[in-house]
Scaffold this active site. Structure first.
Site, short mmCIF file in Angstrom:
data_model
loop_
_atom_site.label_atom_id
_atom_site.label_comp_id
_atom_site.label_asym_id
_atom_site.label_seq_id
_atom_site.Cartn_x
_atom_site.Cartn_y
_atom_site.Cartn_z
N LYS A 61 0.90 -1.15 -0.04
CA LYS A 61 0.11 -0.21 -0.06
C LYS A 61 1.03 1.30 0.01
O LYS A 61 1.79 1.42 0.66
CB LYS A 61 -1.03 -0.20 1.27
CG LYS A 61 -1.98 1.01 1.18
CD LYS A 61 -2.81 1.02 2.59
CE LYS A 61 -4.08 1.78 2.54
NZ LYS A 61 -4.89 1.58 3.99
N SER A 76 -9.67 1.80 2.76
CA SER A 76 -8.81 2.32 1.91
C SER A 76 -8.00 1.57 1.25
O SER A 76 -7.34 1.93 0.19
CB SER A 76 -8.12 3.50 2.62
OG SER A 76 -7.34 3.23 3.55
N SER A 88 -9.90 -0.83 7.07
CA SER A 88 -9.33 -0.59 5.57
C SER A 88 -8.80 -1.86 5.12
O SER A 88 -8.33 -1.81 3.69
CB SER A 88 -8.45 0.56 5.46
OG SER A 88 -9.21 1.84 5.37
N1 GLN Z 1 -12.94 4.04 6.47
C1 GLN Z 1 -12.36 4.25 7.51
C2 GLN Z 1 -11.90 5.81 7.20
O1 GLN Z 1 -12.50 6.35 6.22
C3 GLN Z 1 -11.17 3.57 7.87
C4 GLN Z 1 -10.02 3.74 7.09
C5 GLN Z 1 -9.07 3.08 7.21
O2 GLN Z 1 -9.08 2.00 8.16
N2 GLN Z 1 -7.75 3.42 6.92
O3 GLN Z 1 -11.60 6.30 8.20
#
Ligand code: GLN
Length: 449
Positions: A49, A124, A148
């Site tokens: 990532k 994400s 994410s």
């Molecule tokens: N979707 C969640 C957010 O927008 C989690 C994101 C993540 O785990 N990086 O914060």
């Protein structure tokens, strides 16, 4: 031809063609592939990532602000990958700084779901999940602040693990919300994701929150079986509004666990409803503090004029809307006069969520729930409705608030779209979680389609 070379060719051919998924923001060059092929992951290509710092490849966090930024050092997890003989095949797309649930908040365009290119891969870590689901690599690294790794794993039909907070070093992971962030692994199989976790886990003196806790042999836990284990089924994760097709798949998975020798127990986690509001105060609060470093003075100033005003202007212009929304929310929640009402209340709610887990884990070995309330949604479906987007994390943020390990494992499909089930375990008990996920995977492989 080496595995890494074959993977690079496959990725380049697919991603440059009309079926490209936009899963990668940067790829290794053929010259990068000549590594010493010894170690646990000798010669294995791994996708990483793009919020993990890598020497030799840019680290953008999916943000235009960091376009072309080269970290001067490597994340501990990336260093450990290389030490195990793995090849970093490329950097995967993500929601800007990890803020999002669909990868649509990337400054470099969304990633598409390989199962249906009109749908999101989740987020994400959408680029990592799509890369594994498309067969570009068998393993990838992601990060999980509120789901994410697990939610995109569910949307793409792959396995995704968020370890216990402190199990894996955060050194070199660009911070979003430091008390919630953990690096996680994605794999085609439970065993792949577990093996990768074994490679990156363990104490790191460079991360003050990294724990000096022994790392078990996760790979061997996968086939251990679930005979005699107690699997808790928390009522709060099965609301009335849950998609009945998802409920049915989760029920079938539970039945298969019983078939494999586990016992089910109904439990309650009454503070679950506090999780989303608490997370969406705490994560932006920490983000607003972490992102203050991108004030234009140290990062992302290359195209600006020499004066401070134009640096600030550039920062304002290139951050995406979601990042700006979080900075504003977080700054507000931390401002004097509101601090206790918002930040303080959210912290107290967080403690209640953790206490709930501590209580039920006195009665059960693991918990089993849906990973997400729906299968992959359509591109654009939630982009104008941040609250609807936030709700796709409703079953995943609790594990980050409490710091416990949790993972998503495929349990079937609804209308051709993959669905994941979530296994949650007590602090440091990844082994139990992997045994359950391994048993589910084996039973699914053995069951009639
Ligand atoms: N979707 C969640 C957010 O927008 C989690 C994101 C993540 O785990 N990086 O914060």
């Amino acid at each position: 031809m080496s595995d890494a070379r074959a993977a690079l060719d496959r990725i380049t051919q697919m991603e440059d063609g009309p079926e490209g998924l936009n899963a990668f923001l940067a790829l290794a060059t053929p010259g990068d592939l000549d590594v010493r092929a010894v170690g646990r992951l000798a010669g294995v290509p791994v996708a990483v990532k793009d919020n993990l710092s890598t020497a030799g490849l840019p680290t953008t966090c999916g943000s235009r602000l960091l376009e072309g930024y080269q970290a001067p050092y490597e994340a501990t997890v990336v260093r450990r990958l290389r030490d195990a003989g793995a090849v970093v095949i490329g950097k995967t797309n993500l929601d800007e700084f990890g803020m999002g649930s669909s990868t649509e908040n990337s400054g470099f365009g969304p990633t598409l779901n390989p199962h249906d290119r009109s749908r999101v891969p989740g987020g994400s870590s959408g680029g990592s999940a799509a890369a594994v689901a498309a067969g570009y690599t068998t393993m990838a690294l992601g990060s999980d602040t509120g789901g994410s790794v697990r939610q995109p794993a569910s949307f793409c039909g792959v396995v995704g693990i968020k370890p216990t907070y402190g199990r894996v070093s955060r050194y070199g992971l660009v911070a979003f919300a430091s008390s919630l962030d953990q690096v996680g692994t994605l794999g085609r199989t439970v065993s792949d994701a577990a093996t990768l976790l074994g490679v990156i886990a363990g104490h790191d003196p460079r991360d003050a929150t990294s724990a000096d806790t022994p790392v078990p042999d996760f790979t061997s836990d996968v086939g251990r079986g679930v005979e005699g284990m107690v699997v808790g089924v928390p009522a709060e994760y099965f609301p009335e509004a849950l998609d009945p097709a998802i409920k049915e798949l989760i029920d079938k998975a539970l039945a298969r666990l019983v078939g494999a020798g586990a016992r089910l127990q109904d439990v309650s986690l009454p503070s679950t409803s506090f999780a989303i509001p608490s997370y969406y105060v705490l994560a932006p609060a920490e983000a607003s503090s972490n992102l203050a470093r991108f004030d234009g003075v140290r990062f992302g100033v290359r195209q600006s004029g020499p004066d401070i005003a134009s640096m600030y202007e550039r920062t304002r212009a290139v951050f995406g809307d979601e990042v700006k929304r979080r900075i504003m929310l977080g700054t507000y929640a931390l401002s004097s006069g509101y601090y206790d009402e918002y930040y303080g209340t959210a912290q107290r709610a967080r403690s209640l969520v953790a206490q709930d887990f501590a209580g039920v884990f006195e009665q059960v070995d693991v918990l089993f729930t849906p990973t997400a309330p729906t299968p992959a949604f359509a591109l654009g479906e939630h982009t104008n409705d941040p609250l609807a987007m936030y709700l796709s994390d409703v079953f995943t943020v609790t594990a980050n608030l409490a710091g416990i390990p949790a993972m998503s494992v495929p349990v079937g499909e609804v209308d051709g779209l993959p669905v994941g089930g979530q296994v949650l375990a007590p602090w440091w008990h990844e082994s139990a979680m992997l045994a359950v996920a391994g048993a589910l995977e084996a039973s699914l492989a053995g069951s009639a389609p």
